[in-house]
Design a protein around this motif. Sequence first.
Motif, PDB file in Angstrom:
ATOM      1  N   LYS A 158       0.846  -1.198   0.000  1.00  0.00           N
ATOM      2  CA  LYS A 158       0.000   0.000   0.000  1.00  0.00           C
ATOM      3  C   LYS A 158       0.879   1.246   0.000  1.00  0.00           C
ATOM      4  CE  LYS A 158      -2.288   1.834   3.510  1.00  0.00           C
ATOM      5  NZ  LYS A 158      -3.247   2.048   4.611  1.00  0.00           N
ATOM      6  N   ILE A 159       0.651   2.134  -0.962  1.00  0.00           N
ATOM      7  CA  ILE A 159       1.476   3.335  -1.044  1.00  0.00           C
ATOM      8  C   ILE A 159       0.650   4.616  -0.897  1.00  0.00           C
ATOM      9  CG2 ILE A 159       3.261   2.251  -2.442  1.00  0.00           C
ATOM     10  CD1 ILE A 159       1.998   3.553  -4.900  1.00  0.00           C
ATOM     11  N   GLY A 160      -0.659   4.486  -0.759  1.00  0.00           N
ATOM     12  CA  GLY A 160      -1.477   5.682  -0.587  1.00  0.00           C
ATOM     13  C   GLY A 160      -2.946   5.346  -0.472  1.00  0.00           C
ATOM     14  N   THR A 161      -3.748   6.366  -0.250  1.00  0.00           N
ATOM     15  CA  THR A 161      -5.207   6.232  -0.140  1.00  0.00           C
ATOM     16  C   THR A 161      -5.846   7.294  -1.014  1.00  0.00           C
ATOM     17  OG1 THR A 161      -5.027   5.415   2.129  1.00  0.00           O
ATOM     18  CG2 THR A 161      -7.168   6.261   1.437  1.00  0.00           C
ATOM     19  N   MET A 162      -6.933   6.957  -1.658  1.00  0.00           N
ATOM     20  CA  MET A 162      -7.602   7.876  -2.567  1.00  0.00           C
ATOM     21  C   MET A 162      -8.990   8.224  -2.035  1.00  0.00           C
ATOM     22  SD  MET A 162      -8.614   7.287  -6.545  1.00  0.00           S
ATOM     23  CE  MET A 162     -10.117   6.416  -6.098  1.00  0.00           C
ATOM     24  N   ARG A 163      -9.257   9.511  -1.863  1.00  0.00           N
ATOM     25  CA  ARG A 163     -10.592   9.938  -1.431  1.00  0.00           C
ATOM     26  C   ARG A 163     -11.565   9.854  -2.605  1.00  0.00           C
ATOM     27  NH1 ARG A 163     -10.322  15.524   1.691  1.00  0.00           N
ATOM     28  NH2 ARG A 163     -12.439  14.856   2.238  1.00  0.00           N
ATOM     29  N   GLN A 164     -12.820   9.564  -2.291  1.00  0.00           N
ATOM     30  CA  GLN A 164     -13.859   9.496  -3.312  1.00  0.00           C
ATOM     31  C   GLN A 164     -15.020  10.384  -2.896  1.00  0.00           C
ATOM     32  OE1 GLN A 164     -14.062   5.762  -5.900  1.00  0.00           O
ATOM     33  NE2 GLN A 164     -14.200   4.974  -3.837  1.00  0.00           N
ATOM     34  N   ARG A 165     -15.088  11.539  -3.523  1.00  0.00           N
ATOM     35  CA  ARG A 165     -16.116  12.520  -3.205  1.00  0.00           C
ATOM     36  C   ARG A 165     -17.021  12.742  -4.418  1.00  0.00           C
ATOM     37  NH1 ARG A 165     -11.447  16.569  -2.033  1.00  0.00           N
ATOM     38  NH2 ARG A 165     -10.701  15.311  -3.788  1.00  0.00           N
ATOM     39  N   ILE A 166     -18.139  13.383  -4.198  1.00  0.00           N
ATOM     40  CA  ILE A 166     -19.138  13.569  -5.249  1.00  0.00           C
ATOM     41  C   ILE A 166     -19.007  14.984  -5.807  1.00  0.00           C
ATOM     42  CG2 ILE A 166     -21.585  13.425  -5.836  1.00  0.00           C
ATOM     43  CD1 ILE A 166     -21.938  11.813  -3.208  1.00  0.00           C
ATOM     44  N   GLU A 171     -22.694  24.830 -13.414  1.00  0.00           N
ATOM     45  CA  GLU A 171     -23.769  25.081 -14.382  1.00  0.00           C
ATOM     46  C   GLU A 171     -24.856  24.010 -14.278  1.00  0.00           C
ATOM     47  OE1 GLU A 171     -20.578  24.926 -15.005  1.00  0.00           O
ATOM     48  OE2 GLU A 171     -19.998  26.937 -15.655  1.00  0.00           O
ATOM     49  N   TYR A 172     -24.439  22.760 -14.072  1.00  0.00           N
ATOM     50  CA  TYR A 172     -25.426  21.690 -13.920  1.00  0.00           C
ATOM     51  C   TYR A 172     -26.285  21.943 -12.682  1.00  0.00           C
ATOM     52  CZ  TYR A 172     -27.580  17.358 -12.542  1.00  0.00           C
ATOM     53  OH  TYR A 172     -28.518  16.444 -12.138  1.00  0.00           O
ATOM     54  N   LEU A 173     -25.647  22.274 -11.570  1.00  0.00           N
ATOM     55  CA  LEU A 173     -26.392  22.500 -10.320  1.00  0.00           C
ATOM     56  C   LEU A 173     -27.301  23.719 -10.431  1.00  0.00           C
ATOM     57  CD1 LEU A 173     -23.510  21.760  -7.781  1.00  0.00           C
ATOM     58  CD2 LEU A 173     -25.379  20.241  -8.474  1.00  0.00           C
ATOM     59  N   ALA A 174     -26.868  24.725 -11.172  1.00  0.00           N
ATOM     60  CA  ALA A 174     -27.713  25.911 -11.350  1.00  0.00           C
ATOM     61  C   ALA A 174     -28.988  25.553 -12.119  1.00  0.00           C
ATOM     62  CB  ALA A 174     -26.933  26.994 -12.101  1.00  0.00           C
ATOM     63  N   ARG A 175     -28.878  24.627 -13.066  1.00  0.00           N
ATOM     64  CA  ARG A 175     -30.049  24.225 -13.860  1.00  0.00           C
ATOM     65  C   ARG A 175     -30.944  23.238 -13.115  1.00  0.00           C
ATOM     66  NH1 ARG A 175     -26.215  22.964 -17.761  1.00  0.00           N
ATOM     67  NH2 ARG A 175     -26.795  20.771 -17.526  1.00  0.00           N
ATOM     68  N   ASN A 176     -30.332  22.334 -12.342  1.00  0.00           N
ATOM     69  CA  ASN A 176     -31.072  21.198 -11.811  1.00  0.00           C
ATOM     70  C   ASN A 176     -31.209  21.194 -10.291  1.00  0.00           C
ATOM     71  OD1 ASN A 176     -31.320  19.338 -14.366  1.00  0.00           O
ATOM     72  ND2 ASN A 176     -29.221  20.109 -14.349  1.00  0.00           N
ATOM     73  N   THR A 178     -29.226  21.710  -6.317  1.00  0.00           N
ATOM     74  CA  THR A 178     -28.168  21.006  -5.595  1.00  0.00           C
ATOM     75  C   THR A 178     -28.772  19.985  -4.639  1.00  0.00           C
ATOM     76  OG1 THR A 178     -26.720  22.943  -5.704  1.00  0.00           O
ATOM     77  CG2 THR A 178     -26.223  21.297  -4.015  1.00  0.00           C
ATOM     78  N   PRO A 179     -28.362  18.737  -4.708  1.00  0.00           N
ATOM     79  CA  PRO A 179     -28.887  17.740  -3.762  1.00  0.00           C
ATOM     80  C   PRO A 179     -28.631  18.160  -2.314  1.00  0.00           C
ATOM     81  CG  PRO A 179     -27.650  16.687  -5.528  1.00  0.00           C
ATOM     82  CD  PRO A 179     -27.402  18.155  -5.665  1.00  0.00           C
ATOM     83  N   LYS A 180     -29.659  18.044  -1.491  1.00  0.00           N
ATOM     84  CA  LYS A 180     -29.529  18.413  -0.079  1.00  0.00           C
ATOM     85  C   LYS A 180     -29.297  17.202   0.814  1.00  0.00           C
ATOM     86  CE  LYS A 180     -30.379  22.699  -1.095  1.00  0.00           C
ATOM     87  NZ  LYS A 180     -29.265  23.691  -1.128  1.00  0.00           N
ATOM     88  N   THR A 181     -29.795  16.045   0.390  1.00  0.00           N
ATOM     89  CA  THR A 181     -29.619  14.808   1.147  1.00  0.00           C
ATOM     90  C   THR A 181     -29.125  13.729   0.195  1.00  0.00           C
ATOM     91  OG1 THR A 181     -31.804  13.810   0.765  1.00  0.00           O
ATOM     92  CG2 THR A 181     -31.637  15.486   2.520  1.00  0.00           C
ATOM     93  N   PRO A 182     -28.553  12.649   0.702  1.00  0.00           N
ATOM     94  CA  PRO A 182     -28.097  11.572  -0.192  1.00  0.00           C
ATOM     95  C   PRO A 182     -29.211  11.014  -1.069  1.00  0.00           C
ATOM     96  CG  PRO A 182     -27.208  11.261   2.003  1.00  0.00           C
ATOM     97  CD  PRO A 182     -28.189  12.384   2.105  1.00  0.00           C
ATOM     98  N   LEU A 253     -15.514  22.314 -11.073  1.00  0.00           N
ATOM     99  CA  LEU A 253     -16.296  21.274 -10.418  1.00  0.00           C
ATOM    100  C   LEU A 253     -16.424  21.640  -8.953  1.00  0.00           C
ATOM    101  CD1 LEU A 253     -14.915  17.871 -11.818  1.00  0.00           C
ATOM    102  CD2 LEU A 253     -17.082  18.996 -12.403  1.00  0.00           C
ATOM    103  N   VAL A 254     -17.586  21.348  -8.365  1.00  0.00           N
ATOM    104  CA  VAL A 254     -17.798  21.671  -6.949  1.00  0.00           C
ATOM    105  C   VAL A 254     -18.305  20.433  -6.225  1.00  0.00           C
ATOM    106  CG1 VAL A 254     -18.237  24.108  -7.400  1.00  0.00           C
ATOM    107  CG2 VAL A 254     -20.156  22.487  -7.387  1.00  0.00           C
ATOM    108  N   ARG A 255     -18.063  20.415  -4.937  1.00  0.00           N
ATOM    109  CA  ARG A 255     -18.496  19.285  -4.127  1.00  0.00           C
ATOM    110  C   ARG A 255     -20.012  19.261  -3.986  1.00  0.00           C
ATOM    111  NH1 ARG A 255     -15.147  17.356  -0.087  1.00  0.00           N
ATOM    112  NH2 ARG A 255     -16.907  15.995   0.380  1.00  0.00           N
TER     113      ARG A 255
END
Length: 294
Positions: A158-166, A171-176, A178-182, A253-255
């Motif tokens: 093992k040489i590292g760990t990779m985070r996995q975020r959404i 522009e997509y979030l402005a149109r559709n 932003t999710p508030k809950t999972p 890109l935004v979280r």
Amino acid sequence: MDKLSVMNAFCRIVERGSFSRAAEDLGVSPALLSREVKLLEDSLGASLLTRTTRTMSLTDNGRLFYDEALGILGAVSQVEDRIRAGAGAVSGHLKVNASHSFGQMVIAPLLPDFLAQYPDVRLTLSLDDRVVDMIEGGFDVSIRIRSTMPDSALIARKIGTMRQRIFAAPEYLARNGTPKTPYDLEHHPVVGFLLADHLNSWRLNSPGGIVIVPLDPFVRVGNSLVVRDLLLAGLGVGTPDFISDAEEAKGTLVRVLPDHELPAPEIFAITGSRLGLDARVSAFLDHLSVALRR
């Protein structure tokens, strides 16, 4: 019969002029040496030594065997010395395998510094999103990102760990929205990574515990860079892992749901030998590990 060991013992007997003195040097019994020489003579079908109670001398065949044995033992010693010296030298041909996205985004940028530091290394970097057969491909090391490594004859470090975020594009979030809950994610198109073990559901770690969200990605691709590009184009939400850092810094890109992440997979260096890594592999992995910590 260990021919090299017997050769060495025979040469020591000749040089010391005595079975007993040679046995003392080698840490064995004179009887064992006598038995080994007898076996050697039987295998050759010739006498090598003429022995009496007081003297020992070489036969013509014995002199021939002694002279040739000295040359063979000397050549073996030289080869061993060269291999030992080379094992500690960072040189030679290094063959590395990795996925396209990890190879392009992480490995490629560190290669100029690595090759400048080790100018005697020749490098082959093969990028393939499939899991390749290391032995058949002749690779020294393969970099793989997995939650766990399956049991195999290969060695995983093992040489590292990779985070996995959404992530999603602003522009997509402005149109559709932003999710508030999972569970809001079920109403958004997902760009899925075809090779991920979370393709059909996201098991999200959150302050309130684990939340499992079922997925049905409307597009599935086998390359993280393509996932990133589709998100940048505003097609939906996704988890383009380590390649999202630069885009997040630029704001392209935004979280999404910043308190939620998928379990972090490990970055493994896979090698084919249980022996210690040779110098060029160790140097490369050390260089990569430093880059991952940064």
